[in-house]
Design a protein around this motif. Sequence first.
Motif, PDB file in Angstrom:
ATOM      1  N   MET A 100      41.497  44.510  32.703  1.00 54.10           N
ATOM      2  CA  MET A 100      40.473  43.518  33.064  1.00 54.10           C
ATOM      3  C   MET A 100      40.124  43.572  34.545  1.00 54.10           C
ATOM      4  O   MET A 100      40.906  44.057  35.354  1.00 54.10           O
ATOM      5  N   ASP A 101      38.919  43.082  34.887  1.00 56.20           N
ATOM      6  CA  ASP A 101      38.449  43.105  36.272  1.00 56.20           C
ATOM      7  C   ASP A 101      39.166  42.080  37.141  1.00 56.20           C
ATOM      8  O   ASP A 101      39.635  41.059  36.650  1.00 56.20           O
ATOM      9  N   ALA A 102      39.144  42.360  38.446  1.00 59.03           N
ATOM     10  CA  ALA A 102      39.850  41.493  39.391  1.00 59.03           C
ATOM     11  C   ALA A 102      38.971  40.372  39.930  1.00 59.03           C
ATOM     12  O   ALA A 102      39.428  39.544  40.710  1.00 59.03           O
ATOM     13  N   ASP A 103      37.697  40.351  39.523  1.00 60.66           N
ATOM     14  CA  ASP A 103      36.771  39.426  40.174  1.00 60.66           C
ATOM     15  C   ASP A 103      36.571  38.119  39.418  1.00 60.66           C
ATOM     16  O   ASP A 103      35.732  37.303  39.787  1.00 60.66           O
ATOM     17  N   GLY A 104      37.335  37.936  38.332  1.00 62.83           N
ATOM     18  CA  GLY A 104      37.228  36.688  37.583  1.00 62.83           C
ATOM     19  C   GLY A 104      36.128  36.690  36.541  1.00 62.83           C
ATOM     20  O   GLY A 104      35.952  35.715  35.819  1.00 62.83           O
ATOM     21  N   GLN A 105      35.372  37.804  36.448  1.00 66.24           N
ATOM     22  CA  GLN A 105      34.287  37.843  35.454  1.00 66.24           C
ATOM     23  C   GLN A 105      34.824  38.007  34.040  1.00 66.24           C
ATOM     24  O   GLN A 105      34.147  37.697  33.071  1.00 66.24           O
ATOM     25  N   HIS A 106      36.027  38.551  33.943  1.00 73.02           N
ATOM     26  CA  HIS A 106      36.706  38.640  32.645  1.00 73.02           C
ATOM     27  C   HIS A 106      37.693  37.485  32.573  1.00 73.02           C
ATOM     28  O   HIS A 106      38.771  37.555  33.159  1.00 73.02           O
ATOM     29  N   ASN A 205      30.989  33.923  36.510  1.00 78.91           N
ATOM     30  CA  ASN A 205      30.525  34.396  37.809  1.00 78.91           C
ATOM     31  C   ASN A 205      31.696  35.006  38.566  1.00 78.91           C
ATOM     32  O   ASN A 205      32.842  34.655  38.325  1.00 78.91           O
ATOM     33  N   ARG A 206      31.375  35.911  39.486  1.00 81.57           N
ATOM     34  CA  ARG A 206      32.426  36.454  40.333  1.00 81.57           C
ATOM     35  C   ARG A 206      33.071  35.336  41.140  1.00 81.57           C
ATOM     36  O   ARG A 206      32.383  34.403  41.545  1.00 81.57           O
ATOM     37  N   ILE A 207      34.384  35.420  41.374  1.00 75.42           N
ATOM     38  CA  ILE A 207      35.029  34.413  42.214  1.00 75.42           C
ATOM     39  C   ILE A 207      34.456  34.526  43.630  1.00 75.42           C
ATOM     40  O   ILE A 207      34.143  33.543  44.279  1.00 75.42           O
TER      41      ILE A 207
END
Length: 314
Positions: A100-106, A205-207
């Motif tokens: 999973m992505d690190a940006d909070g989108q997942h 949304n991205r964090i």
Amino acid sequence: MDVCNEGLKTELTVVVPAHDEVRGILVFLDQLHAVLSECCTDFEVIVVDDGSRDGTWQLLCDAATHSLWLRGLRFTRNFGKEAAILGGLRHSRGQAVIVMDADGQHPPELVPVLLEQWRSGSAQIVAAQKKSGAITLTSRINTYLFNKTMHLFTGLDLKNATDYRLLDRTVVDTLLAFPENVRFFRGMTVWTGFTTKQVEFEVANRIAGSSRWSTGQLTRLAITAITAYSAKPLGIVFWLGIAGMVIALLLIVQALYSRLTGIAVSGWTSLTIVILVFGSANLLGIGVLGAYLAQIFDEIKGRPEYILKDTTFV
Ligand code: UDP
Ligand code: MG
């Protein structure tokens, strides 16, 4: 190959590729840890720092000193998300692996759902699919064109597909055993044909920060993915060539007929069209061949997909 998954005592590994995520990574890891502690007793999280130039790595090192579940890998430079995923998979020790992505989108809240599907034994791959498309207009257009092109050339329907997915250890080991260098994670997992279940999620949304994918990068990814996955474009060039030959034959007949019947020289226009069409078709053909040649060149060099600079563990 730096595979170190002997033992496999862990139930779940979460692999998180991260590039310049200093502003959001800790918030994300906190959220993820909270969810994981609820649904799993035995997990690890591997964050792969893909050549970040901000302080992502320092944050990870600090966090890892007091969080035994957290392991960090650091690349010498930016090798791209695909390489980061591969690095994480190679170091994973879980019976199941979630990417999973690190940006909070997942959203981490989906992890228990993925895990549940896998635990019930009904699927070896649990893929999370976006409910709605990308958030900004440019990424909407980019994603649309990318998926259309991929579908046209590879037959893979990647609409709404994401890299957010759970893989059973069998699938991970199968992927790691591929001898090829160029990888396209999303496509490769579909290609393996293991039983797959889909679950839907709403993209958050991205964090912090913004997406790293520019139109240029997506185009390169599409070319790599297509040439790595399918030889269809070569076939298309062949058929274009055949079509061109048929048209050329007709034109030759017409030219000979005009010559023999003594009709005045007709057509600067048709001549120009022929030159332009055939000239550009030639260039296109060479371009397609070139893309495959480049792919073979990359493969034949056999260079590593990434180089590790550091790890938070020994
Ligand atoms: N990422 C990476 N290497 C890169 C680009 C991105 O590891 O060269 C990571 C990034 O940190 C994030 C994930 O891949 O965790 C998805 O990236 P991004 O959010 O930029 O893409 P999008 O969400 O727009 O697909
Ligand atoms: Mg993102």
